[in-house]
Structure formats: C-alpha cells, structure tokens
Design a protein around this motif. Structure first.
Motif, PDB file in Angstrom:
ATOM      1  N   SER A  45       2.730  19.365  -7.396  1.00 30.40           N
ATOM      2  CA  SER A  45       4.043  19.827  -6.960  1.00 30.40           C
ATOM      3  C   SER A  45       4.448  19.121  -5.663  1.00 30.40           C
ATOM      4  N   LYS A  49       8.087  13.494  -8.428  1.00 26.36           N
ATOM      5  CA  LYS A  49       8.306  13.063  -9.808  1.00 26.36           C
ATOM      6  C   LYS A  49       9.666  13.516 -10.349  1.00 26.36           C
ATOM      7  N   SER A  50      10.068  14.759 -10.039  1.00 23.37           N
ATOM      8  CA  SER A  50      11.386  15.208 -10.525  1.00 23.37           C
ATOM      9  C   SER A  50      12.505  14.427  -9.844  1.00 23.37           C
ATOM     10  N   THR A  51      12.349  14.182  -8.550  1.00 19.56           N
ATOM     11  CA  THR A  51      13.371  13.409  -7.832  1.00 19.56           C
ATOM     12  C   THR A  51      13.529  12.029  -8.476  1.00 19.56           C
TER      13      THR A  51
HETATM   14  P1  ATP Z   1       7.552  20.007  -8.725  1.00 22.27           P
HETATM   15  O1  ATP Z   1       6.483  19.738  -9.736  1.00 22.27           O
HETATM   16  O2  ATP Z   1       7.212  21.172  -7.842  1.00 22.27           O
HETATM   17  O3  ATP Z   1       8.924  20.074  -9.284  1.00 22.27           O
HETATM   18  P2  ATP Z   1       8.006  17.290  -7.866  1.00 22.27           P
HETATM   19  O4  ATP Z   1       6.841  16.387  -7.855  1.00 22.27           O
HETATM   20  O5  ATP Z   1       8.911  17.179  -8.990  1.00 22.27           O
HETATM   21  O6  ATP Z   1       7.510  18.783  -7.701  1.00 22.27           O
HETATM   22  P3  ATP Z   1      10.284  16.870  -6.193  1.00 22.27           P
HETATM   23  O7  ATP Z   1      11.046  18.018  -6.719  1.00 22.27           O
HETATM   24  O8  ATP Z   1      10.691  15.522  -6.624  1.00 22.27           O
HETATM   25  O9  ATP Z   1       8.741  17.050  -6.485  1.00 22.27           O
HETATM   26  O10 ATP Z   1      10.293  16.954  -4.599  1.00 22.27           O
HETATM   27  C1  ATP Z   1       9.707  15.975  -3.770  1.00 22.27           C
HETATM   28  C2  ATP Z   1       9.852  16.379  -2.319  1.00 22.27           C
HETATM   29  O11 ATP Z   1      11.233  16.354  -1.953  1.00 22.27           O
HETATM   30  C3  ATP Z   1       9.366  17.774  -2.005  1.00 22.27           C
HETATM   31  O12 ATP Z   1       8.729  17.743  -0.761  1.00 22.27           O
HETATM   32  C4  ATP Z   1      10.629  18.603  -1.957  1.00 22.27           C
HETATM   33  O13 ATP Z   1      10.483  19.686  -1.076  1.00 22.27           O
HETATM   34  C5  ATP Z   1      11.637  17.601  -1.446  1.00 22.27           C
HETATM   35  N1  ATP Z   1      12.984  17.903  -1.925  1.00 22.27           N
HETATM   36  C6  ATP Z   1      13.404  17.936  -3.204  1.00 22.27           C
HETATM   37  N2  ATP Z   1      14.718  18.197  -3.290  1.00 22.27           N
HETATM   38  C7  ATP Z   1      15.163  18.340  -2.017  1.00 22.27           C
HETATM   39  C8  ATP Z   1      16.430  18.629  -1.420  1.00 22.27           C
HETATM   40  N3  ATP Z   1      17.509  18.791  -2.176  1.00 22.27           N
HETATM   41  N4  ATP Z   1      16.489  18.715  -0.065  1.00 22.27           N
HETATM   42  C9  ATP Z   1      15.391  18.532   0.697  1.00 22.27           C
HETATM   43  N5  ATP Z   1      14.183  18.244   0.194  1.00 22.27           N
HETATM   44  C10 ATP Z   1      14.048  18.153  -1.133  1.00 22.27           C
END
Ligand code: ATP
Length: 507
Positions: A45, A49-51
């Motif tokens: 998490s 990856k989602s970003t």
């Molecule tokens: P998960 O499995 O929990 O969805 P992820 O690997 O997909 O996690 P992301 O959602 O891409 O992770 O987030 C990457 C980082 O960017 C995290 O630290 C998150 O807190 C931060 N983040 C995501 N969206 C925003 C936003 N809109 N504003 C500020 N920080 C953000």
C-alpha cells in the motif's frame, strides 16, 4: 498496443502552512510494455501503483515524464481519447440499470467511422439463410422457451442470439415469423412464402435505390462514382450496439444475466460485468485496479483465471494493479515490483522469485515468505552466528570484488531451500535450527523452527518432502545455493555468490 512509460513522476504537493510535505507518489518510472502483454504493477500500500495506473488512464496528470501508446504521445490526452478500458476495484456499476444497459453505457455517444452498408438487405438475407439451413434448430430453440404454452419472447430471442450470433432485433423478427405455430405439413410452404416475401422486399429496396442512382456493390456496401466504398462518421445503430454487447457478453460469459440488475449478481459476476463494460468499446489498453480485491478466496482464483483467458482471447495489452503477489505471479507475463514510487525490479514472475535484486523484493514474493537471517561475511565465508553456511571454491570470488567485502549481511532462504541432514557429518556448511513443530500436508512437510539470528520474525518456516524423517529439537540443515540470497547489510542490495543466476532486468 505497445506502451512506453518514460521518466514518469508524480508529486502531490504538500501544504507548508500545515507542515505537510510533498509526496513523491511515483519517482522516475520507466517501463516498456509489449503489445499483447499482461503486466502486473505490484507493491505494498502506498507504493504508487494506483497513481501510475491513473496516469495511464489520464485521470491524473504527471508532474513530469511521458506516456506513449504505440506512436501516440498520450501524456496530455483526455481519458476518453486514449482508447482505454478501466476497471475499478469496486466495479462502479450503475445499480438502477440492467446488466445490458450497464455494458451499453460507454457506447451510447460513441461516434465511429464505418463503410456504409444497406443493413435492411443484409438482415433479410440473414433470415433467409437461417430458416433455409437451420430450420429445425430455429424452431426447437423457440419452442424450448415455452412455459406452460406461453412463449417468452425475450427468452426465445436470447437463445437465437447465442446460438446464431445475431443481434437481438433480428432474433425478435425471426421469432415473430410464427414458424413455431405451423403444422409440419404446412411448414415448408410457410418457409417458402417467407423467403419469397423477403426476396421481394430486397428487390424493392434495390429498385428504389437504382431510381435514385445509388449504387451498391456485391457486399451491399454503398459505393461512389469511382466504385469505392462510401465511409460515414456516425453514431452506432441500435443493432450494432446490440451486436457489440452480445459479443462482449459471450466473451466474459455474462450472456445469461443481461436482463438482471447488478444487485441480483454475485461479486464475481458483477466484476465480469465491469470487465465487459471496459471491453465493449474495444479499447487499445485495458487497465485493472485491484479487480479481485472485493471477492472471496474461491472467486478470486476463478476470476483471475477468467481475466487471463479474456486477456489471451482478445490479445489486449493489459496493466493490472495488485498488492497480492500470488495473484500477480499467477497471471502476469511480467511483473513490476514497486516501493515508494520507485521500480525495484521488472521481469517474468518466476525470474523475480528466483533472482531477487534486493531484500525488499525477496521478502515481497513467495508464500510462505522467505526466512531472513542476520549474518556476516568474513574471509570469504558467509556466517549465521558462528556457523558457516557458505564457503570454499564458490566463495573464492569474494576476494576479487569490492562489494564482497567483510561485513554485516542479510541472508534470505526460501522455505524450500533447506536440506535436512540426517547424518550429521554429511556437509560442512550447515545451519542449526530448533524444530518446534512438524505438520505433514500430503506431499510436503512444514517445519516451524527457531534460530537466534532470525531477523524480525520469531520463527522460520521450512518446507521439505513429507517422506523425510525429521525429529523435533536441534537439527542441522544444508542450504540450497539457488534458494539462498545474500544482501548487503547497509544497502540491502543483492550480493551474488559464485554460481548464482542473475536474470538482470527485463527490458
Ligand atoms: P494502495 O494499494 O493503498 O492503493 P498504491 O500503491 O496504489 O496504494 P497510491 O494510491 O498510488 O499507492 O499512492 C501513492 C502515494 O501517494 C501514497 O503515499 C499516497 O498517500 C499518496 N497520494 C495518493 N493520492 C494522493 C493525493 N491525491 N494527494 C496527496 N497524496 C496522495
């Protein structure tokens, strides 16, 4: 469609007034995805990856870097112009609409450029073909839908749609011909009468067009004065929309549920509807954001096989985001392991498992997870406590490379990397473990063991053949070279021992 991600970076700005720092969600990511490949973005998490997926979709703008789909730079293109299908983890279906209308939704305002055909003539010919060549089957299908002598037009038509791959409106027309009410003596006369009528209709259409000086070719396409087919940009017709929905429903196997509402479906079925909705526009790229996370264990297995099948059948380039390593390893061609927005490693899943480049990757892949010990290198020998687990000829290279210097290391040993030493003099390199618990599961035996030098975890898990005779208490194990990975104690980067495989990074 090939995808290239070049130096992709996303910084979410902080707020200095509230003392919130900038978040670098994705940091200089470079990934090449081949046409038709299913790639998994994998990581814990918050690893970004989602970003990354949302930047591919166009829902989030990169801070810097580029995204290419084939020869198109799509970095700044609006989501609807990218040709993507996106599936969210919560499916995001419209609850008040039927499955059919949910899948239809992306097509409603779609404009397409197509060769103009005379659909009326083609439909009439299709009906003639079906009742000439498949009369018995057509009648049987319609009759099989009889319920207490009342025919459900919907059900009867749907059966014709599945069987003959035709659009719903055409199936309804066939149903309305009333062939099912004819006696067998009358049937062939009736069929001939229908065929004559349809042929007459087609002739009338052709005469009408000829009078207006409009020409069709042998495929009933409209042609211009140079005999070239005429193209038109327009909305999809009802029949075309229906054909696409039916085709996609067949692909993801939801054709039986088209008339239901999402609430009348299981989670797995709902997810398939979401996939159908993403695929119905025939996108260039399919993006899946944790598509299985809302399903129970059994459905997860089934649905991930489904996704693999659909992906193989359509050949669509797919990016799949998950934090579940087993899921990613089982269906992806390649995986990209990410940590804090940075790519750690990209390769075929098995290569990443067999050759982790750093401690993070080694710990992230594998169930049960890898056992990590704290140890050190001294005089070309790898130690755990005062036991040497690796030395001799293979380690002779240690002297020649700077990074093989003496010092603290982490040693990761996969559960299947232990060989039980029945005869205690068998091997000089050995590791002593206290076996606390034994459990046999068919072919394998699982041992729960302790060792004072385990890092973080209190217990190690070892998997060996269930025919091995192991006793509880202090036991010795030799370590398989291809299942043991040594990592620098500071950088946590891999230190390769001689004879170990290095697959590098997949480009
Ligand atoms: P998960 O499995 O929990 O969805 P992820 O690997 O997909 O996690 P992301 O959602 O891409 O992770 O987030 C990457 C980082 O960017 C995290 O630290 C998150 O807190 C931060 N983040 C995501 N969206 C925003 C936003 N809109 N504003 C500020 N920080 C953000």
């Amino acid at each position: 469609m090939e995808i290239k991600i070049k130096h992709l970076t996303k910084v979410f700005p902080g707020d200095p007034k509230k003392n919130i720092q900038d978040t670098v969600a994705v940091d200089d990511l470079n990934i090449d995805i081949k046409d038709g490949e299913l790639i998994g973005l994998l990581g814990p998490s918050g690893c970004g990856k989602s970003t990354t997926l949302y930047m591919l979709a166009g829902l989030k703008a990169p801070t810097s870097g580029e995204i290419w789909f084939g020869d198109d730079d799509v970095t700044h293109l609006a989501p609807e112009k990218r040709g993507i299908g996106l599936v969210f983890q919560n499916y995001a279906l419209y609850p008040h609409m039927t499955v059919y209308d949910n899948v239809k939704f992306p097509l409603t305002n779609l404009r397409i450029s197509k060769i103009k055909v005379n659909q009326k003539i083609l439909d009439n010919l299709k009906i003639i073909e079906l009742i000439s060549n498949n009369l018995d089957e057509v009648i049987d299908l319609i009759k099989s839908s009889t319920y207490k002598n009342k025919l459900s037009k919907e059900v009867a038509s749907r059966k014709l749609v599945f069987k003959f791959h035709i659009v719903t409106l055409l199936a309804k027309r066939i149903f309305k011909l009333g062939l099912q009410y004819e006696t067998s003596e009358n049937l062939s006369n009736k069929v001939q009468q229908i065929i004559d009528e349809l042929n007459a209709k087609n002739k009338a259409i052709l005469d009408f067009l000829a009078k207006k000086n409009i020409k069709l070719n042998e495929k009933y396409e409209y042609i211009d004065e140079n005999n070239q087919p005429v193209r038109e940009t327009r909305r999809l017709t009802k029949d075309e929309i229906d054909a696409l929905i039916q085709e996609t429903a067949r692909l993801v196997q939801i054709n039986e549920y088209l008339d239901r509402k999402p609430s009348e479906l299981s989670g797995g079925q709902q997810q398939r509807v979401a996939i159908a909705r993403a695929l119905v526009k025939k996108p260039r790229v399919l993006l899946l954001d944790e598509p299985l996370s809302n399903l129970d264990a059994r459905l997860r297995l089934q649905t991930r096989e489904e996704i693999r099948r659909i992906q193989k059948e359509t050949g669509i380039t797919t990016v799949f985001v998950t934090h579940d390593q087993e899921e990613a390893m089982s269906i992806c061609d390649d995986i990209v392991v990410m940590k804090l927005g940075v790519e750690m490693q990209k390769n075929h899943p098995q290569n990443v498992y067999d050759d982790p480049h750093n401690l993070f990757v080694a710990k992230f892949l594998g169930t049960p997870p890898i056992n990590v010990f704290e140890g050190y290198i001294k005089d070309n020998k790898v130690y755990i406590g005062d036991e040497v687990i690796y030395k001799g000829k293979r380690a002779s290279k240690l002297e020649e490379k700077e990074e093989f210097k003496d010092g603290k290391v982490y040693i990761g040993i996969r559960p299947e990397g232990f060989i039980y030493l029945e005869n205690k003099s068998e091997a000089k390199e050995r590791l002593t473990m206290e076996v606390k618990q034994l459990s046999t599961m068919g072919r394998d035996m699982s041992l729960i063991c302790t060792n004072p030098f385990l890092n973080q975890d209190d217990e190690a898990k070892i998997i060996i053949d269930s025919s091995t005779k192991v006793e509880l208490g202090k036991q010795s194990f030799a370590i398989k070279l291809d299942k043991m990975f040594v990592f620098d104690g500071e950088t946590e980067e891999r230190i390769y021992l001689r004879g170990q495989v290095n697959y590098g990074n997949q480009e």
